[in-house]
Scaffold this active site. Structure first.
Site, mmCIF file in Angstrom:
data_model
loop_
_atom_site.group_PDB
_atom_site.id
_atom_site.type_symbol
_atom_site.label_atom_id
_atom_site.label_comp_id
_atom_site.label_asym_id
_atom_site.label_seq_id
_atom_site.Cartn_x
_atom_site.Cartn_y
_atom_site.Cartn_z
ATOM 1 N N SER A 150 0.844 -1.195 0.000
ATOM 2 C CA SER A 150 0.000 0.000 0.000
ATOM 3 C C SER A 150 0.877 1.241 0.000
ATOM 4 O O SER A 150 2.075 1.156 -0.283
ATOM 5 C CB SER A 150 -0.930 -0.024 1.212
ATOM 6 O OG SER A 150 -1.902 0.975 1.109
ATOM 7 N N ASN A 151 0.315 2.375 0.311
ATOM 8 C CA ASN A 151 1.079 3.635 0.380
ATOM 9 C C ASN A 151 0.476 4.484 1.491
ATOM 10 O O ASN A 151 -0.608 4.175 1.985
ATOM 11 C CB ASN A 151 1.043 4.339 -0.981
ATOM 12 C CG ASN A 151 -0.378 4.667 -1.403
ATOM 13 O OD1 ASN A 151 -1.047 5.460 -0.763
ATOM 14 N ND2 ASN A 151 -0.870 4.021 -2.464
#
Ligand code: CTP
Length: 407
Positions: free
Chosen positions: A216-217
């Site tokens: 993810s980020n």
């Protein structure tokens, strides 16, 4: 709390009636005032038993009205309060609204300053009820609410939860920030985007590696949610397609929660079917693990190699759809860059068939992912570049929406 352009210099009459939740009206008055509204608090006699008028006077910086007759003592003509206040108001919000005051309003009773000015006022009416569970569910109260809603009054709450009596149930005053959301929704109707459908994508995506891990980020979704709120403030019908985030849904928005990039694509395309505007603020993953393990991957002695596959580009799919249907007619993209900001953003503007791109340098500690402020550049199709200073994400959203309305 910063100024909210929609609320700046708006005249809000805040009616406060007698219930324990009256203390929350102080927070609401404070937030409205900080947001730029001119708040005239009008208290019933019972409300003054719970909160001192001086408290609201200090928080709003304006006189507080408590009686029909008091104004003449201040040397003001009596009609100013009960007619003038209501006539000059952009909104009458009663928070908390007791069963008693709602009953009076439903039946046109005018026996104190608040009920009298409510009868005289022609502005929208927003009621935030707060009362005991039994009083709220009573047929008399429900009938009165139906009468008021039938006449166009807006209802904010009540919420479900613990009451001051110790009982659980429906009848709690909505939290002040949610009431503020309802106020924005009511005041935004008829704005520059009324009748327009706006889709906002927000937050990160998560691409699973196994049942307990993902790629993810750090996107928080804050910029996207701020855009949604700014569109609501302009009267738009707003759908948010949100990746994983705990942010509350702005009042009046429809929300679709998604996790993976493929779900984001489906959600955005579905929401865009009849939309006028797409604001694509989500930080969508460009890669996903090619194989998702069905069981948790146990550690080994060696390093782990994960093969990644490309996700599809949501904006590319939107551009394809747009070529066939002209819908949505305005598409705004975002570019998070760590180098060659303008050049990279312009490349994306062209490659993704965007009308506007909002570019930010995510290496700056006070801009981009996970922080409340942002520093962006707006690039349009005519070669225009507008560099905005460091500002809150809400202010960036205002600037983007101004440009979107113009488009
Ligand atoms: N975007 C998208 N679909 C993806 C990835 C991104 O629609 N699978 C959108 C984002 O929401 C954003 C814009 O495209 O509006 C960003 O462009 P992109 O080229 O993906 O930027 P980066 O993610 O920074 O990609 P790169 O690593 O190529 O710079």
């Amino acid at each position: 709390m910063e100024t909210i352009p929609l609320l700046k210099d708006k005249r809000v009459v805040l009616g406060v009636t007698g219930g324990i939740a009256a203390y929350k009206a102080c927070t609401l008055a404070s937030h409205l005032t900080q947001a730029g509204a001119l708040v005239d608090a009008v208290m019933t006699e019972a409300a003054t038993r719970f909160v001192a008028p001086l408290t609201l006077e200090a928080l709003t910086g304006r006189p507080v009205y408590t009686s029909m007759w008091e104004t003449s003592q201040r040397g003001l003509p009596t009609h100013i309060a009960h007619v003038g206040l209501g006539h000059a108001a952009d909104l009458l919000v009663i928070a908390p609204a007791t069963a008693n005051t709602m009953a009076k309003l439903a039946h046109g009773v005018a026996d104190n300053l608040l009920s009298t000015l409510a009868l005289a006022a022609r502005c929208p009416l927003l009621l935030a009820p707060a009362m005991d569970v039994g009083m709220w569910s009573h047929a008399a109260t429900q009938a009165n609410v139906a009468i008021l809603q039938g006449r166009g009054a807006h209802l904010a709450g009540p919420a479900r939860g613990r009451m001051a009596s110790g009982l659980e149930g429906e009848g709690r005053l909505l939290e002040p920030d949610r009431i503020l959301g309802h106020i924005r929704w009511v005041l935004g109707r008829g704005g520059s985007l009324s009748g327009r459908r706006v889709v906002v994508s927000a937050g990160p995506t998560r691409e699973p590696l196994d049942p307990v891990r993902f790629l993810s980020n750090p996107s928080s979704g804050r910029q996207g949610f701020a855009l949604a709120q700014a569109a609501l403030d302009r009267g738009a019908e707003v759908s948010i397609v949100a990746g994983p985030t705990d942010l509350p849904t702005p009042v009046g928005a429809r929300r679709v929660d998604v996790t993976r990039a493929a779900e984001m694509q489906r959600g955005v395309l579905e929401a865009c079917a009849k939309a006028d505007v797409l604001l694509m603020a989500a930080a969508v993953a460009n890669y996903r693990p090619a194989d998702v393990a069905s069981q948790k991957v146990e550690k080994g002695q060696e390093g782990l190699v994960v093969r990644l596959a490309r996700t599809t580009d949501v904006l590319a799919a939107v551009a394809e759809r747009r070529a066939e249907t002209d819908c949505p007619s305005v598409v705004v993209g975002f570019a998070a860059e760590t180098e060659d900001l303008i050049e990279n953003a312009r490349g994306k503007l062209e490659a993704k068939d965007l009308d506007l791109i909002v570019a930010n340098d995510v290496t700056a500690p006070d801009a981009g992912f996970g922080v409340r402020t942002n520093r962006v550049m707006l690039l349009d199709q005519d070669g225009g570049v507008e560099e905005l200073p460091l500002m809150s994400k809400a202010a960036v959203a205002e600037a983007v929406l101004e440009r979107t309305v113009a488009l």
